[in-house]
Scaffold this active site. Structure first.
Site, PDB file in Angstrom:
ATOM      1  N   CYS A 104       0.848  -1.186   0.000  1.00  0.00           N
ATOM      2  CA  CYS A 104       0.000   0.000   0.000  1.00  0.00           C
ATOM      3  C   CYS A 104       0.886   1.238   0.000  1.00  0.00           C
ATOM      4  O   CYS A 104       1.925   1.280   0.663  1.00  0.00           O
ATOM      5  CB  CYS A 104      -0.976  -0.008   1.167  1.00  0.00           C
ATOM      6  SG  CYS A 104      -0.341   0.711   2.678  1.00  0.00           S
ATOM      7  N   GLU A 105       0.459   2.203  -0.774  1.00  0.00           N
ATOM      8  CA  GLU A 105       1.293   3.399  -0.915  1.00  0.00           C
ATOM      9  C   GLU A 105       1.173   4.332   0.279  1.00  0.00           C
ATOM     10  O   GLU A 105       1.944   5.281   0.407  1.00  0.00           O
ATOM     11  CB  GLU A 105       0.948   4.140  -2.213  1.00  0.00           C
ATOM     12  CG  GLU A 105      -0.427   4.768  -2.245  1.00  0.00           C
ATOM     13  CD  GLU A 105      -0.718   5.412  -3.599  1.00  0.00           C
ATOM     14  OE1 GLU A 105      -0.044   5.066  -4.581  1.00  0.00           O
ATOM     15  OE2 GLU A 105      -1.620   6.259  -3.651  1.00  0.00           O
ATOM     16  N   HIS A 106       0.230   4.073   1.163  1.00  0.00           N
ATOM     17  CA  HIS A 106       0.070   4.952   2.322  1.00  0.00           C
ATOM     18  C   HIS A 106       1.000   4.567   3.466  1.00  0.00           C
ATOM     19  O   HIS A 106       1.463   5.419   4.208  1.00  0.00           O
ATOM     20  CB  HIS A 106      -1.381   4.934   2.811  1.00  0.00           C
ATOM     21  CG  HIS A 106      -2.345   5.345   1.759  1.00  0.00           C
ATOM     22  ND1 HIS A 106      -3.476   4.620   1.443  1.00  0.00           N
ATOM     23  CD2 HIS A 106      -2.322   6.395   0.902  1.00  0.00           C
ATOM     24  CE1 HIS A 106      -4.116   5.218   0.451  1.00  0.00           C
ATOM     25  NE2 HIS A 106      -3.446   6.290   0.097  1.00  0.00           N
ATOM     26  N   HIS A 107       1.232   3.271   3.644  1.00  0.00           N
ATOM     27  CA  HIS A 107       2.043   2.817   4.774  1.00  0.00           C
ATOM     28  C   HIS A 107       3.258   2.007   4.330  1.00  0.00           C
ATOM     29  O   HIS A 107       4.079   1.629   5.152  1.00  0.00           O
ATOM     30  CB  HIS A 107       1.196   1.954   5.713  1.00  0.00           C
ATOM     31  CG  HIS A 107      -0.056   2.634   6.193  1.00  0.00           C
ATOM     32  ND1 HIS A 107      -1.273   2.474   5.556  1.00  0.00           N
ATOM     33  CD2 HIS A 107      -0.261   3.491   7.210  1.00  0.00           C
ATOM     34  CE1 HIS A 107      -2.179   3.205   6.180  1.00  0.00           C
ATOM     35  NE2 HIS A 107      -1.602   3.830   7.179  1.00  0.00           N
ATOM     36  N   GLN A 145      -5.506  -0.689  -3.660  1.00  0.00           N
ATOM     37  CA  GLN A 145      -6.167  -1.826  -4.309  1.00  0.00           C
ATOM     38  C   GLN A 145      -7.148  -1.375  -5.405  1.00  0.00           C
ATOM     39  O   GLN A 145      -7.273  -2.016  -6.447  1.00  0.00           O
ATOM     40  CB  GLN A 145      -6.887  -2.670  -3.253  1.00  0.00           C
ATOM     41  CG  GLN A 145      -7.423  -3.986  -3.809  1.00  0.00           C
ATOM     42  CD  GLN A 145      -8.093  -4.837  -2.738  1.00  0.00           C
ATOM     43  OE1 GLN A 145      -7.658  -4.858  -1.589  1.00  0.00           O
ATOM     44  NE2 GLN A 145      -9.156  -5.525  -3.108  1.00  0.00           N
ATOM     45  N   HIS A 173      -4.989  -6.446   4.047  1.00  0.00           N
ATOM     46  CA  HIS A 173      -4.032  -5.341   4.123  1.00  0.00           C
ATOM     47  C   HIS A 173      -3.338  -5.350   5.476  1.00  0.00           C
ATOM     48  O   HIS A 173      -3.991  -5.230   6.506  1.00  0.00           O
ATOM     49  CB  HIS A 173      -4.761  -4.013   3.914  1.00  0.00           C
ATOM     50  CG  HIS A 173      -5.255  -3.831   2.510  1.00  0.00           C
ATOM     51  ND1 HIS A 173      -4.737  -2.878   1.664  1.00  0.00           N
ATOM     52  CD2 HIS A 173      -6.190  -4.498   1.804  1.00  0.00           C
ATOM     53  CE1 HIS A 173      -5.350  -2.961   0.492  1.00  0.00           C
ATOM     54  NE2 HIS A 173      -6.237  -3.937   0.546  1.00  0.00           N
TER      55      HIS A 173
HETATM   56 ZN   LIG Z   1      -2.100   1.176   4.053  1.00  0.00          ZN
END
Ligand SMILES: [Zn+2]
Length: 216
Positions: A104-107, A145, A173
């Site tokens: 995931c590009e956020h975490h 996703q 996730h």
């Molecule tokens: Zn994430």
């Protein structure tokens, strides 16, 4: 020796034609750069980067990250073009249970699960092994996703021009399981359709039936 060289270069050509390279070579300069940063990150985390178990960790992390994002070096559309054939077949082609490993590009934490991809040919079919490779080329990048699902759909639609494309992805996730709300067993499902799968309810229903046994 010459034979070996010839073999190696023909294999490389083949890979280039595929738009597909397996990363077993690393960009040394980048590895060094990323390693140095991870050395500092280990210190920031309160660790001793010089203790035995961590000595090679920055380099390992750098190599792992380079592998996990090697999709940036791949051209998914070229992967499909390398094995497209004219064929009369006009029923749904479905590839189920394709393993997905992404981040995931956020975490920058992993998400993983399965993709189910179907299309209805419009004069052209594609070698079946290419569909999982397209999934891989898009998932080996920093992703969300939802976008991953749309990118796979759009690539197949634009390259193969079929009568319709359906993509369903179900993933766990780690950013949900290991942190935050800690819902350890929740699965996120996303879907994207074109053409017949939007316009023809029966076709979409048939697709959902075919994959239903595998949906969580
Ligand atoms: Zn994430």
């Amino acid at each position: 020796m010459d034979d070996l060289k010839k073999l190696a270069s023909s294999m490389m050509e083949e890979n280039e034609m595929d738009g597909y390279q397996k990363i077993d070579r690393y960009n040394e300069e980048k590895i060094k750069d990323i390693s140095d940063k991870y050395y500092d990150i280990l210190k920031d985390l309160g660790e001793d980067p010089n203790r035995e178990g961590l000595l090679k960790t920055p380099e390992r992390v750098a190599k792992a990250l380079q592998f996990l994002t090697h999709g940036y070096d791949l051209n998914p559309s070229e992967i499909l073009k390398s094995a497209m054939f004219t064929e009369e077949y006009s029923q749904m082609v479905l590839v189920k249970d394709i393993e997905v490993y992404s981040m995931c590009e956020h975490h920058m934490l992993p998400f993983f699960g399965k993709a189910h991809v179907a299309y209805i040919p419009n004069g052209k079919v594609v070698g079946l092994s290419k569909i999982p490779r397209v999934v891989d080329a898009f998932s080996r990048r920093l992703q969300v996703q939802e976008r991953l699902t749309n990118e796979i759909r759009d690539c197949i639609q634009e390259t193969l021009n079929p009568l319709g494309v359906a993509v369903v992805i179900e993933c766990k996730h780690m950013c949900m399981s290991m942190r935050g709300i800690q819902k350890q067993n929740s699965v996120t499902t996303t879907s994207a359709f074109t053409g017949e799968f939007i316009n023809n309810e029966k076709t979409r229903y048939e697709f959902m039936q075919l994959i239903a046994a595998h949906l969580s």
